[in-house]
Motif scaffolding. Structure first.
Motif, short mmCIF file in Angstrom:
data_model
loop_
_atom_site.label_atom_id
_atom_site.label_comp_id
_atom_site.label_asym_id
_atom_site.label_seq_id
_atom_site.Cartn_x
_atom_site.Cartn_y
_atom_site.Cartn_z
N VAL A 1 28.15 38.90 40.46
CA VAL A 1 29.36 39.67 40.72
C VAL A 1 30.48 39.23 39.79
O VAL A 1 31.18 40.06 39.19
CB VAL A 1 29.79 39.54 42.19
CG1 VAL A 1 31.23 40.04 42.39
CG2 VAL A 1 28.84 40.30 43.10
N ARG A 2 30.66 37.93 39.63
CA ARG A 2 31.74 37.42 38.76
C ARG A 2 31.55 37.89 37.32
O ARG A 2 32.49 38.34 36.67
CB ARG A 2 31.78 35.89 38.84
CG ARG A 2 32.14 35.34 40.21
CD ARG A 2 32.45 33.85 40.17
NE ARG A 2 31.33 33.04 39.73
CZ ARG A 2 30.52 32.35 40.52
NH1 ARG A 2 30.70 32.40 41.85
NH2 ARG A 2 29.55 31.61 40.05
N GLU A 3 30.32 37.78 36.82
CA GLU A 3 30.06 38.17 35.44
C GLU A 3 30.27 39.66 35.23
O GLU A 3 30.92 40.10 34.27
CB GLU A 3 28.62 37.78 35.07
CG GLU A 3 28.28 37.96 33.58
CD GLU A 3 27.91 39.38 33.23
OE1 GLU A 3 28.19 39.80 32.09
OE2 GLU A 3 27.35 40.10 34.09
N ALA A 4 29.73 40.48 36.15
CA ALA A 4 29.84 41.92 36.00
C ALA A 4 31.28 42.41 36.16
O ALA A 4 31.71 43.35 35.48
CB ALA A 4 28.93 42.61 37.02
N ALA A 5 32.03 41.77 37.06
CA ALA A 5 33.41 42.19 37.31
C ALA A 5 34.30 41.99 36.09
O ALA A 5 35.25 42.76 35.88
CB ALA A 5 33.98 41.44 38.50
N LEU A 6 34.01 40.98 35.29
CA LEU A 6 34.88 40.65 34.15
C LEU A 6 34.23 40.91 32.79
O LEU A 6 34.81 40.58 31.76
CB LEU A 6 35.32 39.18 34.24
CG LEU A 6 36.08 38.79 35.52
CD1 LEU A 6 36.50 37.33 35.46
CD2 LEU A 6 37.29 39.70 35.74
N ARG A 7 33.06 41.50 32.79
CA ARG A 7 32.36 41.77 31.54
C ARG A 7 33.17 42.71 30.64
O ARG A 7 33.74 43.69 31.11
CB ARG A 7 31.00 42.39 31.84
CG ARG A 7 30.12 42.65 30.62
CD ARG A 7 28.89 43.43 31.02
NE ARG A 7 28.14 42.72 32.06
CZ ARG A 7 27.47 43.35 33.03
NH1 ARG A 7 27.49 44.66 33.12
NH2 ARG A 7 26.80 42.63 33.91
N GLY A 8 33.24 42.39 29.35
CA GLY A 8 33.89 43.27 28.39
C GLY A 8 35.40 43.29 28.46
O GLY A 8 36.04 44.23 27.97
N ARG B 1 34.96 48.98 41.36
CA ARG B 1 36.25 48.90 42.06
C ARG B 1 36.97 47.59 41.74
O ARG B 1 38.20 47.56 41.54
CB ARG B 1 36.02 49.02 43.58
CG ARG B 1 37.28 49.13 44.43
CD ARG B 1 37.88 50.53 44.39
NE ARG B 1 36.93 51.56 44.76
CZ ARG B 1 36.62 51.90 46.02
NH1 ARG B 1 37.20 51.30 47.04
NH2 ARG B 1 35.75 52.87 46.25
N LEU B 2 36.22 46.50 41.66
CA LEU B 2 36.81 45.21 41.29
C LEU B 2 37.46 45.27 39.92
O LEU B 2 38.59 44.79 39.71
CB LEU B 2 35.73 44.12 41.27
CG LEU B 2 35.39 43.42 42.58
CD1 LEU B 2 34.21 42.47 42.35
CD2 LEU B 2 36.58 42.66 43.11
N LEU C 1 41.45 48.19 55.88
CA LEU C 1 40.48 49.16 55.39
C LEU C 1 40.69 49.52 53.92
O LEU C 1 39.73 49.84 53.20
CB LEU C 1 40.52 50.42 56.25
CG LEU C 1 39.57 51.56 55.88
CD1 LEU C 1 38.12 51.10 55.94
CD2 LEU C 1 39.79 52.75 56.81
N GLU C 2 41.92 49.48 53.46
CA GLU C 2 42.23 49.95 52.11
C GLU C 2 41.77 48.95 51.05
O GLU C 2 41.65 47.76 51.30
CB GLU C 2 43.74 50.19 51.98
CG GLU C 2 44.14 50.87 50.67
CD GLU C 2 45.64 51.10 50.56
OE1 GLU C 2 46.07 51.66 49.53
OE2 GLU C 2 46.38 50.73 51.49
N GLY C 3 41.52 49.45 49.84
CA GLY C 3 41.31 48.57 48.69
C GLY C 3 39.89 48.51 48.20
O GLY C 3 39.26 49.53 47.90
N LEU C 4 39.37 47.28 48.07
CA LEU C 4 38.06 47.05 47.48
C LEU C 4 36.93 47.57 48.36
O LEU C 4 37.09 47.74 49.57
CB LEU C 4 37.86 45.54 47.27
CG LEU C 4 38.90 44.82 46.40
CD1 LEU C 4 38.64 43.32 46.38
CD2 LEU C 4 38.92 45.39 44.99
N HIS D 1 39.49 37.76 46.80
CA HIS D 1 38.89 37.21 48.01
C HIS D 1 37.74 38.14 48.38
O HIS D 1 37.95 39.24 48.91
CB HIS D 1 39.92 37.14 49.13
CG HIS D 1 39.37 36.69 50.45
ND1 HIS D 1 39.66 35.46 51.00
CD2 HIS D 1 38.56 37.31 51.35
CE1 HIS D 1 39.05 35.34 52.17
NE2 HIS D 1 38.37 36.46 52.40
N LEU D 2 36.51 37.70 48.11
CA LEU D 2 35.35 38.56 48.28
C LEU D 2 34.40 38.00 49.33
O LEU D 2 33.57 37.14 49.05
CB LEU D 2 34.61 38.72 46.94
CG LEU D 2 35.47 39.13 45.73
CD1 LEU D 2 34.60 39.23 44.48
CD2 LEU D 2 36.20 40.44 46.01
N GLY D 3 34.58 38.46 50.56
CA GLY D 3 33.66 38.13 51.63
C GLY D 3 33.11 39.43 52.17
O GLY D 3 33.03 40.42 51.45
#
Length: 382
Positions: A322-329, A291-292, A217-220, A192-194
């Motif tokens: 963001v989607r592409e970079a987060a799951l690249r490789g 972080r993602l 506050l914690e997390g991403l 959930h990325l807002g």
């Protein structure tokens, strides 16, 4: 006349958002918001704002006195350990929610004010509290307990609660439908990325881990929040920089994240700056994505088998970069994104994974209002 409509209210500290959902056909005949409550030019207080909501609804042909209203569903941010499912509001429930204010001092008071205002305007209408924390109440103790002294933690209710629960619940179930399966058959990592951002690991429809903790506050990395940070940083800032607890709180919640890193918390603006070669914007993006990736990897290990990784909310639904970079490789994890599918914009739930990807990658628009309406309506029509 059968009452099939639910008024969904999200009463924040300075705004009230509302939407009517008709459970007979899923339509949304009315929606809007009142902003700047308590500010110059805005509503004086939440009771005034709710009366304005009533006037706005009446102007649209849907007054608060409508016999078609079956219930009001309220988003309540913190339910603690007591409220783990939608709850019909009573005097006792109001008292219990008020007791949780120390855990959510910016949110629960506003939520309570919205409930009380509706009670004053329509005391006969059933009201249902739907808690942001409820979906995460299924976390095992190994996931929710922090490694600090047990007695201290228990005395002060310190544990991982998690937030954005209505969104994670809706999106994980919608992902299962997109795959043509029952939620009990599907393991999903929801991102959930807002402006606020959180991740969850959902096994067979049950949340087993989530990134937000005692507070959101914690997390991403988020728009203005730091996310994960060495807790000693807080002590260092107080001891060496002379900052007060309130100043540290403001730094971590309102002056950090993307805003703190590059001066912008809008991913669209950051993307524009990156295209122009702005190094600060690029670094902020890289930290955000790093972080993602860590959480996707960690939750893959937690779940053991992942059927889908799903993006939702403003950034998740709209940022192909963001989607592409987060799951690249991540091919070794069975996660592969199709560049063409990923680039297509749309408002419908869709798959963006490459042909042959063992793990589905999905974009699913969240619908917290529908989730709240469904849970409220189910409770009052039992």
């Amino acid at each position: 006349m059968t009452a099939t409509r639910v008024l969904v209210l999200n009463s924040g500290s300075s705004s009230v958002k509302y939407q009517i959902v008709d459970m007979a056909d899923g339509s949304r005949p009315a929606a809007g918001q009142v902003e700047r409550i308590g500010e110059e030019g805005g509503a004086a207080d939440h009771v005034t704002a709710l009366k304005q909501v009533g006037d706005d609804l009446a102007a649209q042909g849907f007054g608060l006195d409508s016999p078609e209203l079956a219930a009001v569903g309220h988003r309540v941010v913190h339910g603690g350990t007591r409220f783990t499912e939608p709850t019909l509001v009573t005097d006792e429930v109001l008292t219990a929610i008020e007791a949780l204010v120390p855990l959510a001092p910016l949110h629960n008071p506003a939520n309570l004010t919205g409930i009380r205002a509706v009670r004053e305007l329509r005391p006969d209408l059933p009201q249902v509290a739907v808690f942001d924390t409820a979906f995460h109440a299924t976390l095992p103790e190994a996931a929710y307990r922090y490694a600090i002294d047990r007695d201290t933690a228990d005395a002060h209710h310190i544990r991982r609660y998690g937030f954005h629960g209505t969104s994670h619940a809706f999106v994980s179930r919608a992902t299962a439908r997109l795959l043509g399966k029952d939620p009990s058959e599907v393991n999903v990592i929801v991102l959930h990325l807002g402006n606020g951002a959180s991740a969850s690991a959902v096994r067979g429809g049950v949340c087993v881990d989530t990134s937000m903790g005692l507070t959101p506050l914690e997390g991403l990395v988020m728009g203005t929040r730091s996310g994960d940070i060495d807790p000693a940083v807080l002590l260092h800032l107080q001891r060496s920089a002379g900052m007060t607890p309130d100043e540290v709180d403001a730094l971590l919640n309102r002056k950090s994240g993307l805003l703190g890193l590059c001066g912008d918390n809008d991913m669209r603006e950051i993307g524009r700056r990156m295209a122009e070669g702005d190094e600060a914007a690029q670094l902020a993006f890289d930290i955000y994505v790093h972080r993602l990736r860590k959480y996707v990897g960690a939750y893959t290990a937690v779940l053991g088998r992942v059927d889908a990784v799903t993006f939702t909310a403003g950034v998740g639904e709209n940022s192909a970069a963001v989607r592409e970079a987060a799951l690249r490789g991540m091919g070794l994890l069975g996660i592969e994104v199709d560049a063409v599918r990923n680039a297509v914009r749309g408002s419908a739930a869709r798959l963006i994974s490459a042909k042959g990807s063992r793990v589905a990658v999905a974009v699913v628009p969240t619908d917290e209002e529908l989730q709240i309406a469904q849970e409220a309506y189910s409770l009052v029509t039992l």
